[in-house]
Design an enzyme around this catalytic site. Sequence first.
Site, PDB file in Angstrom:
ATOM      1  N   ARG A  49       0.871  -1.174   0.000  1.00 48.65           N
ATOM      2  CA  ARG A  49       0.000   0.000   0.000  1.00 48.65           C
ATOM      3  C   ARG A  49       0.912   1.228   0.000  1.00 48.65           C
ATOM      4  O   ARG A  49       2.133   1.104   0.105  1.00 48.65           O
ATOM      5  CB  ARG A  49      -1.012   0.000   1.165  1.00 48.65           C
ATOM      6  CG  ARG A  49      -0.596  -0.669   2.427  1.00 48.65           C
ATOM      7  CD  ARG A  49       0.512  -0.008   3.188  1.00 48.65           C
ATOM      8  NE  ARG A  49       0.292   1.409   3.362  1.00 48.65           N
ATOM      9  CZ  ARG A  49       1.221   2.283   3.619  1.00 48.65           C
ATOM     10  NH1 ARG A  49       2.501   1.909   3.706  1.00 48.65           N
ATOM     11  NH2 ARG A  49       0.955   3.566   3.758  1.00 48.65           N
ATOM     12  N   GLY A  50       0.291   2.403  -0.090  1.00 49.10           N
ATOM     13  CA  GLY A  50       1.073   3.624  -0.279  1.00 49.10           C
ATOM     14  C   GLY A  50       1.115   3.916  -1.770  1.00 49.10           C
ATOM     15  O   GLY A  50       1.454   3.034  -2.572  1.00 49.10           O
ATOM     16  N   ARG A  90      -7.019  -0.284  -6.901  1.00 46.83           N
ATOM     17  CA  ARG A  90      -7.410   0.714  -5.896  1.00 46.83           C
ATOM     18  C   ARG A  90      -7.644   2.011  -6.666  1.00 46.83           C
ATOM     19  O   ARG A  90      -6.803   2.399  -7.476  1.00 46.83           O
ATOM     20  CB  ARG A  90      -6.331   0.884  -4.818  1.00 46.83           C
ATOM     21  CG  ARG A  90      -6.240  -0.326  -3.892  1.00 46.83           C
ATOM     22  CD  ARG A  90      -5.400  -0.046  -2.666  1.00 46.83           C
ATOM     23  NE  ARG A  90      -6.088   0.781  -1.696  1.00 46.83           N
ATOM     24  CZ  ARG A  90      -5.480   1.336  -0.635  1.00 46.83           C
ATOM     25  NH1 ARG A  90      -4.180   1.156  -0.442  1.00 46.83           N
ATOM     26  NH2 ARG A  90      -6.154   2.075   0.236  1.00 46.83           N
ATOM     27  N   GLN A 199      -1.721   2.240  10.044  1.00 47.24           N
ATOM     28  CA  GLN A 199      -0.440   2.345   9.326  1.00 47.24           C
ATOM     29  C   GLN A 199       0.579   3.151  10.141  1.00 47.24           C
ATOM     30  O   GLN A 199       1.784   2.902  10.047  1.00 47.24           O
ATOM     31  CB  GLN A 199      -0.635   3.043   7.965  1.00 47.24           C
ATOM     32  CG  GLN A 199      -1.386   2.220   6.937  1.00 47.24           C
ATOM     33  CD  GLN A 199      -2.860   2.561   6.912  1.00 47.24           C
ATOM     34  OE1 GLN A 199      -3.439   2.950   7.929  1.00 47.24           O
ATOM     35  NE2 GLN A 199      -3.501   2.423   5.769  1.00 47.24           N
ATOM     36  N   ASP A 240      -2.169  10.979  -2.112  1.00 52.22           N
ATOM     37  CA  ASP A 240      -2.521   9.951  -3.105  1.00 52.22           C
ATOM     38  C   ASP A 240      -2.899  10.562  -4.438  1.00 52.22           C
ATOM     39  O   ASP A 240      -2.864   9.887  -5.472  1.00 52.22           O
ATOM     40  CB  ASP A 240      -3.664   9.079  -2.584  1.00 52.22           C
ATOM     41  CG  ASP A 240      -3.137   8.120  -1.541  1.00 52.22           C
ATOM     42  OD1 ASP A 240      -2.915   8.561  -0.397  1.00 52.22           O
ATOM     43  OD2 ASP A 240      -2.887   6.939  -1.880  1.00 52.22           O
ATOM     44  N   ASN A 250      -5.650  12.377   0.577  1.00 49.79           N
ATOM     45  CA  ASN A 250      -4.695  11.574   1.355  1.00 49.79           C
ATOM     46  C   ASN A 250      -5.495  10.769   2.385  1.00 49.79           C
ATOM     47  O   ASN A 250      -6.731  10.884   2.476  1.00 49.79           O
ATOM     48  CB  ASN A 250      -3.651  12.474   2.026  1.00 49.79           C
ATOM     49  CG  ASN A 250      -2.491  11.672   2.605  1.00 49.79           C
ATOM     50  OD1 ASN A 250      -1.940  10.795   1.931  1.00 49.79           O
ATOM     51  ND2 ASN A 250      -2.129  11.921   3.846  1.00 49.79           N
TER      52      ASN A 250
HETATM   53  O1  MRU Z   1      -4.459   3.145   2.259  1.00 47.36           O
HETATM   54  P1  MRU Z   1      -2.981   3.376   2.138  1.00 47.36           P
HETATM   55  O2  MRU Z   1      -2.189   2.833   3.281  1.00 47.36           O
HETATM   56  O3  MRU Z   1      -2.449   2.947   0.797  1.00 47.36           O
HETATM   57  O4  MRU Z   1      -2.831   4.954   2.194  1.00 47.36           O
HETATM   58  C1  MRU Z   1      -1.574   5.539   2.076  1.00 47.36           C
HETATM   59  C2  MRU Z   1      -1.613   7.010   2.213  1.00 47.36           C
HETATM   60  O5  MRU Z   1      -2.646   7.625   2.327  1.00 47.36           O
HETATM   61  C3  MRU Z   1      -0.312   7.742   2.104  1.00 47.36           C
HETATM   62  O6  MRU Z   1      -0.333   8.902   2.869  1.00 47.36           O
HETATM   63  C4  MRU Z   1      -0.089   8.125   0.640  1.00 47.36           C
HETATM   64  O7  MRU Z   1      -0.225   7.024  -0.201  1.00 47.36           O
HETATM   65  C5  MRU Z   1       1.224   8.725   0.437  1.00 47.36           C
HETATM   66  S1  MRU Z   1       2.494   7.502   0.663  1.00 47.36           S
HETATM   67  C6  MRU Z   1       3.919   8.004   0.129  1.00 47.36           C
END
Ligand code: MRU
Length: 349
Positions: A49-50, A90, A199, A240, A250
């Site tokens: 994820r990220g 996603r 997270q 994101d 985000n």
């Molecule tokens: O649902 P996730 O864990 O994928 O969400 C991640 C985030 O919202 C992060 O802040 C974003 O992807 C930036 S990561 C460099």
Amino acid sequence: MTQDQVTPLRWHGEVLEVLDQRLLPAEEVWHAYSDAEGVYRAIHEMQVRGAPAIGIAAAYGVVLAARGYAEAPDWYSRLGATMDWLAQARPTAVNLVWALERMRGCLGQVADSADLVAMLEAEALAIHREDAEANRAMGVLGADRILAEREGPAQVLTHCNTGALATGGQGTALGVVRELFRRGSLACVHMDETRPWLQGARLTAWECEREGMPCSLNVDGAAATLMAQGKVDWVVVGADRITANGDVANKIGTLPLAILARHYGVGMMVVAPSSTLDTETPSGDRIEIEERDGTELRRSGRRWLAPNSVAVFNPVFDVTPASLVDVIVTEKGICEAPGNQVTPLDSLT
Ligand code: MRU
């Protein structure tokens, strides 16, 4: 993994290994995938994820698919369909679509499927490497910007995980934190636990602890108290998707931080590679926000946290209006007060 080798993905040419982030920090389990179906699942189920990391994973997924279709007469159309499908794993992080579009760009350049596999692999490796380079550049720019305004070490608050586990390198927002730490200029990084996937607690705390950074974990609702007590100079978060007008999607809980930061006179910094800029979408209200199953709130493992039939609202991201953001940092530069459009965002693409 040794201290400086935190990575969410390991590419072995014919197999992509994915670190199952759902199990961290208790267990370090790697899954090996040799087809795009496996990579789709790894992204959709949040093993990886990220935003940048899922883009990189998808790029490797395309290489695996190309290898699998190499002998098929219809390899060209099958590969195109696989890319369309991977893009749906996603919906909110634009890095996923961005990486797939880069991979798609290779399709038109060769006529032969064997050449294509080599070309796609080179492109996926370049996407991975360039993300690490962007992380380093953003770390320097973001730390310079924070330290330009102050004498002593900075106190920052971060949300979710934006570190090595979320990217191809040291991280976006957490890359800035790492750079402050390297310079001896980090007083403390406060970490929101980030409900419901935690997270912040599971991943950011793990990354910061193993490097010996001064860090402290808090429930999301304690951010206001930290700011009221003067313990935060900057909120530093990732993104994101950033739309043409500077709105920022985000992790859910970022918008309340931006509102609090404005109330308490704390800086709001968003750190994201240029691959997160979506200048084709005019504003944040046009972003598709992923909603996940209510079970994520009702239950933790086998333990019920809420009545099993209660209605649940579980959006995974929120949108912070540009007017609440003080600074956007990409590897190409800094956009001050994106809401005022003083520095046009597309100068950073
Ligand atoms: O649902 P996730 O864990 O994928 O969400 C991640 C985030 O919202 C992060 O802040 C974003 O992807 C930036 S990561 C460099």
